[in-house]
Write a protein that holds these residues in place. Sequence first.
Motif, mmCIF file in Angstrom:
data_model
loop_
_atom_site.group_PDB
_atom_site.id
_atom_site.type_symbol
_atom_site.label_atom_id
_atom_site.label_comp_id
_atom_site.label_asym_id
_atom_site.label_seq_id
_atom_site.Cartn_x
_atom_site.Cartn_y
_atom_site.Cartn_z
ATOM 1 N N LEU A 1 0.840 -1.198 0.000
ATOM 2 C CA LEU A 1 0.000 0.000 0.000
ATOM 3 C C LEU A 1 0.876 1.250 0.000
ATOM 4 C CD1 LEU A 1 -2.594 -1.033 2.745
ATOM 5 C CD2 LEU A 1 -2.886 -1.182 0.265
ATOM 6 N N LYS B 1 -2.624 5.191 1.960
ATOM 7 C CA LYS B 1 -3.483 4.031 2.190
ATOM 8 C C LYS B 1 -3.095 3.315 3.469
ATOM 9 C CE LYS B 1 -6.041 4.342 -1.530
ATOM 10 N NZ LYS B 1 -7.491 4.632 -1.414
ATOM 11 N N GLN C 1 -4.495 5.283 6.373
ATOM 12 C CA GLN C 1 -5.954 5.156 6.437
ATOM 13 C C GLN C 1 -6.361 3.772 6.911
ATOM 14 O OE1 GLN C 1 -7.060 6.230 2.435
ATOM 15 N NE2 GLN C 1 -6.928 8.452 2.830
#
Length: 224
Positions: A90, A94, A97
């Motif tokens: 990722l 990302k 998050q």
Amino acid sequence: MAESEPGIGKKILSFFIKDADEPAQAVPANIPVTKPENAVKSQAEVPVPTGEVNKKFIEHFAALLEKANMPGPDYFEYKQALQSMDGLGLGVEKQFQAAWASFKAMGGAKETTVLKTSAEQYLTVLGRDRESFLKDVEKTIRDRVGALQEEQKRLEQANAAFLSQIADLQRKIDENKSRLGQIAGDVTEQTARIQSNRESYDMTYARFEEQIKSDLNKINQYLH
């Protein structure tokens, strides 16, 4: 923040050092620091620290943060969730998050305020420790380096005095050499003068001696 548990110190180590079981690798002081393109320059650039990352200090900071860890999920639990995202391919955004979603799922706060507040608190703990460390450094410098500087000053003053004495002795040597040169000239002059006077004496003496002897011979010859 979660209650301190066995091994949390090692977890904290692993958050900041890739493998806590491996000795910390030295970080050369001249590694270039890459700044984001959109980074805003502060009025005074923060100096890049010199030296190297030290295992002793890594363990010290880990223990310090472990002691400061309070009950309830906070920055450290989020950091743990963030670390678990490594290797998933990722992007950074990302990862943050996904870690946030994982943090909330484990019962963490629903607002990021708790992360910011707790992270700031840990920064405060680190800052206080650094302040105390720097005071100890200053005291050590005063106690150890100060004593060496005092010795340095004494030796420099002693050397200056010795140099002054050497200069004075050299001046006296030069004066003596000059006087010796004068004496040598005087000896030559006086010796020549005395020798000339002696020769004059001997010549005059010979003249008188010769005259008296001549007269004595004549007396013996002509007077009976």
